[in-house]
Design an enzyme around this catalytic site. Structure first.
Site, PDB file in Angstrom:
ATOM      1  N   HIS A 103       0.842  -1.203   0.000  1.00  0.00           N
ATOM      2  CA  HIS A 103       0.000   0.000   0.000  1.00  0.00           C
ATOM      3  C   HIS A 103       0.877   1.253   0.000  1.00  0.00           C
ATOM      4  O   HIS A 103       1.459   1.618   1.026  1.00  0.00           O
ATOM      5  CB  HIS A 103      -0.914  -0.027   1.223  1.00  0.00           C
ATOM      6  CG  HIS A 103      -1.911   1.086   1.257  1.00  0.00           C
ATOM      7  ND1 HIS A 103      -2.936   1.128   2.187  1.00  0.00           N
ATOM      8  CD2 HIS A 103      -2.065   2.197   0.499  1.00  0.00           C
ATOM      9  CE1 HIS A 103      -3.647   2.228   1.989  1.00  0.00           C
ATOM     10  NE2 HIS A 103      -3.129   2.890   0.959  1.00  0.00           N
ATOM     11  N   GLY A 108      -4.905   5.581  -3.851  1.00  0.00           N
ATOM     12  CA  GLY A 108      -6.192   4.892  -3.864  1.00  0.00           C
ATOM     13  C   GLY A 108      -6.124   3.530  -3.218  1.00  0.00           C
ATOM     14  O   GLY A 108      -7.019   2.701  -3.414  1.00  0.00           O
ATOM     15  N   ARG A 151      -3.601  -4.212   5.049  1.00  0.00           N
ATOM     16  CA  ARG A 151      -3.969  -3.342   6.165  1.00  0.00           C
ATOM     17  C   ARG A 151      -5.309  -3.746   6.760  1.00  0.00           C
ATOM     18  O   ARG A 151      -5.490  -3.723   7.986  1.00  0.00           O
ATOM     19  CB  ARG A 151      -4.030  -1.903   5.656  1.00  0.00           C
ATOM     20  CG  ARG A 151      -4.705  -0.927   6.588  1.00  0.00           C
ATOM     21  CD  ARG A 151      -4.926   0.404   5.888  1.00  0.00           C
ATOM     22  NE  ARG A 151      -5.588   1.368   6.756  1.00  0.00           N
ATOM     23  CZ  ARG A 151      -5.940   2.595   6.362  1.00  0.00           C
ATOM     24  NH1 ARG A 151      -5.692   2.984   5.134  1.00  0.00           N
ATOM     25  NH2 ARG A 151      -6.544   3.416   7.198  1.00  0.00           N
ATOM     26  N   HIS A 161       2.652   1.338   6.294  1.00  0.00           N
ATOM     27  CA  HIS A 161       2.965   1.507   4.866  1.00  0.00           C
ATOM     28  C   HIS A 161       4.335   0.919   4.536  1.00  0.00           C
ATOM     29  O   HIS A 161       5.221   1.588   3.986  1.00  0.00           O
ATOM     30  CB  HIS A 161       2.918   2.986   4.471  1.00  0.00           C
ATOM     31  CG  HIS A 161       1.523   3.538   4.374  1.00  0.00           C
ATOM     32  ND1 HIS A 161       0.674   3.236   3.343  1.00  0.00           N
ATOM     33  CD2 HIS A 161       0.838   4.365   5.206  1.00  0.00           C
ATOM     34  CE1 HIS A 161      -0.491   3.858   3.520  1.00  0.00           C
ATOM     35  NE2 HIS A 161      -0.415   4.539   4.653  1.00  0.00           N
ATOM     36  N   SER A 204      -1.841  15.229  -3.462  1.00  0.00           N
ATOM     37  CA  SER A 204      -2.712  14.578  -2.484  1.00  0.00           C
ATOM     38  C   SER A 204      -1.969  14.338  -1.173  1.00  0.00           C
ATOM     39  O   SER A 204      -2.530  14.524  -0.084  1.00  0.00           O
ATOM     40  CB  SER A 204      -3.242  13.260  -3.052  1.00  0.00           C
ATOM     41  OG  SER A 204      -4.098  12.629  -2.134  1.00  0.00           O
ATOM     42  N   TRP A 215       2.898   9.822   9.298  1.00  0.00           N
ATOM     43  CA  TRP A 215       3.458   8.487   9.059  1.00  0.00           C
ATOM     44  C   TRP A 215       4.816   8.334   9.753  1.00  0.00           C
ATOM     45  O   TRP A 215       5.699   7.591   9.304  1.00  0.00           O
ATOM     46  CB  TRP A 215       3.620   8.205   7.561  1.00  0.00           C
ATOM     47  CG  TRP A 215       2.338   8.272   6.794  1.00  0.00           C
ATOM     48  CD1 TRP A 215       1.228   7.503   6.981  1.00  0.00           C
ATOM     49  CD2 TRP A 215       2.040   9.164   5.724  1.00  0.00           C
ATOM     50  NE1 TRP A 215       0.254   7.850   6.099  1.00  0.00           N
ATOM     51  CE2 TRP A 215       0.723   8.872   5.302  1.00  0.00           C
ATOM     52  CE3 TRP A 215       2.740  10.173   5.066  1.00  0.00           C
ATOM     53  CZ2 TRP A 215       0.096   9.565   4.274  1.00  0.00           C
ATOM     54  CZ3 TRP A 215       2.113  10.852   4.033  1.00  0.00           C
ATOM     55  CH2 TRP A 215       0.819  10.553   3.653  1.00  0.00           C
ATOM     56  N   PHE A 330     -13.452   8.031  -9.469  1.00  0.00           N
ATOM     57  CA  PHE A 330     -13.648   9.347  -8.859  1.00  0.00           C
ATOM     58  C   PHE A 330     -12.704  10.345  -9.542  1.00  0.00           C
ATOM     59  O   PHE A 330     -11.493  10.320  -9.317  1.00  0.00           O
ATOM     60  CB  PHE A 330     -13.365   9.301  -7.355  1.00  0.00           C
ATOM     61  CG  PHE A 330     -14.329   8.445  -6.581  1.00  0.00           C
ATOM     62  CD1 PHE A 330     -15.607   8.880  -6.305  1.00  0.00           C
ATOM     63  CD2 PHE A 330     -13.948   7.181  -6.137  1.00  0.00           C
ATOM     64  CE1 PHE A 330     -16.500   8.080  -5.598  1.00  0.00           C
ATOM     65  CE2 PHE A 330     -14.827   6.376  -5.433  1.00  0.00           C
ATOM     66  CZ  PHE A 330     -16.109   6.835  -5.170  1.00  0.00           C
TER      67      PHE A 330
END
Length: 423
Positions: A103, A108, A151, A161, A204, A215, A330
């Site tokens: 991930h 996304g 996750r 991550h 983003s 993080w 999206f």
């Protein structure tokens, strides 16, 4: 006088009418509707001597031409072998196969991760309790072993991550620590991930950090240890980087947002992990990019955020698993709402020049795989229709003699009845 005139006039008129009729049929011009339409060359050849094989071949060729025209034309940028395009996994959910989801932030991955635990049609669906993020994805048949390492199934078992370097060295041991039965050497791990356009992903992440995300609990394990503060400094002082401007975000030279996708997909052991003095920068960048490309190409599957439906299609063909509901694209995101000028966009592309090259490579491989599976699907449909037509012809061939025999029997019966009635 009138009778004599009519008698002389009638023969020429009849002769003229006869000539017009003859000319209508024998004229080579065939004007108007009297001329039958000339069939296409392929159809004419197919009907040559009434050969069914010729007709079948012509129909298949016409169908192939129509379906080829329906597919969008793709000009490949990178050469890939057939084995690199035809990516299929004989995923044994009842055995010891495990899907490992890498991930990467702001690609996304959260949405895709939820699809994996809530939207796949399974013999034994994942058990998700209300109000909890993690779901129990056990194998069918009562086995408590899990087929998904992500996750939303096992949590951040290898760190927040975790990247490719961390996962490949941690996942087998993490599965053993979970108490899952079986020898780690018997497991098959299939790595998957999601990628995103580097500029959109960078914006983003900036918006996410601006809201307070850090993080900072990520381990960044490499060669058995985490990096020192000197090897991996922070861009801010305090608890987080809330309220950071885009300019400040770009000005931090050791911001992990820069080229994040390449760093998280490459084998960092090849470049001395986070020790920047291990080799010069240009050599390090070349090795990182090539390693990320190789690892991505050899993964069982990867998707692109910008192509949700194609991502769903390729995942289903790769693992022979079906999603319950279609993916949603999206187009309006936090990154799309950020208005930047050309200079800022160019600056972001320069900061992520490795990610830009990786994404170009990934997008071309992704679309070539999609094209390959689509063409294969169309070929199977053509063969299926050809077989259906062959079976229909055989069925008709068996029915016609029976119908002719029945018609002859009816004719004999009717003739006999008429003779009896006449007698």
């Amino acid at each position: 006088m009138d009778e004599r005139f009519n008698r002389w006039l009638l023969p020429p008129l009849l002769t003229l009418l006869f000539l017009l009729i003859v000319y209508q049929y024998v004229s080579p011009a065939c004007p108007g509707a009297a001329c039958p339409r000339r069939p296409p060359a392929s159809a004419a050849a197919a009907r040559r001597e009434g050969d069914p094989a010729e007709r079948e071949r012509a129909a298949a060729e016409e169908g192939a031409a129509e379906e080829a025209a329906a597919l969008p034309r793709l000009v490949p940028k990178f050469p890939f072998a057939q084995g690199e395009l035809c990516r299929r996994v004989r995923f044994d959910m009842r055995g010891r196969d495990v899907i490992v989801f890498l991930h990467i932030q702001k690609t996304g991955g959260t949405t895709f991760g939820r699809h994996l635990v809530r939207n796949i049609r399974l013999e034994q669906p994942c058990y998700c309790r209300a109000g909890q993020k993690k779901c129990a994805c056990h194998r069918p048949g009562g086995d408590k072993d899990t087929w998904l390492f992500s996750r939303f199934s096992t949590g951040w078992s290898c760190g927040l991550h975790a990247d490719w370097t961390e996962l490949t060295s941690c996942v087998p041991a993490a599965m053993e620590r979970r108490g899952c039965p079986g020898n780690r050497t018997l497991r098959n791990f299939y790595y998957i991930t999601m990628l995103r356009d580097p500029v959109s992903r960078y914006l983003s992440e900036w918006k996410h950090v601006q809201r307070g995300a850090t993080w900072k609990t990520s381990l960044h394990m490499c060669d058995g240890r985490s990096p020192t503060p000197d090897e991996l400094p922070t861009c801010y002082e305090g608890e987080d980087w809330s309220g950071v401007s885009l300019q400040e975000f770009m000005d931090c030279s050791y911001n992990l947002a820069n080229n994040r996708q390449v760093r998280m997909l490459a084998d960092l052991s090849l470049v001395g992990c986070y020790n920047l003095t291990f080799m010069n920068e240009s050599e390090r960048n070349i090795i990182l990019l090539q390693s990320a490309k190789n690892n991505l190409k050899n993964m069982a599957f990867f998707g692109l955020t910008e192509f949700q439906r194609k991502t769903q299609y390729l995942f289903e063909r790769t693992f022979n698993l079906k999603f319950i509901s279609p993916f949603t694209q999206f187009n309006v995101t936090r990154a799309s709402n950020v208005d930047i000028d050309d200079d800022v966009r160019q600056r972001i592309e320069e900061l992520n020049f490795l990610d830009m090259q990786l994404y170009e490579y990934a997008k071309d491989l992704f679309l070539q795989r999609f094209q390959y599976f689509k063409q294969e699907e169309h070929q199977k449909n053509r063969l299926k229709r050809r077989e259906e037509r062959r079976l229909l012809r055989e069925q008709r061939a068996h029915q016609w003699p029976k119908e002719e025999a029945a018609a002859a029997q009816v004719a004999v019966t009717e003739d006999y009845n008429s003779q009896v009635a006449r007698w």
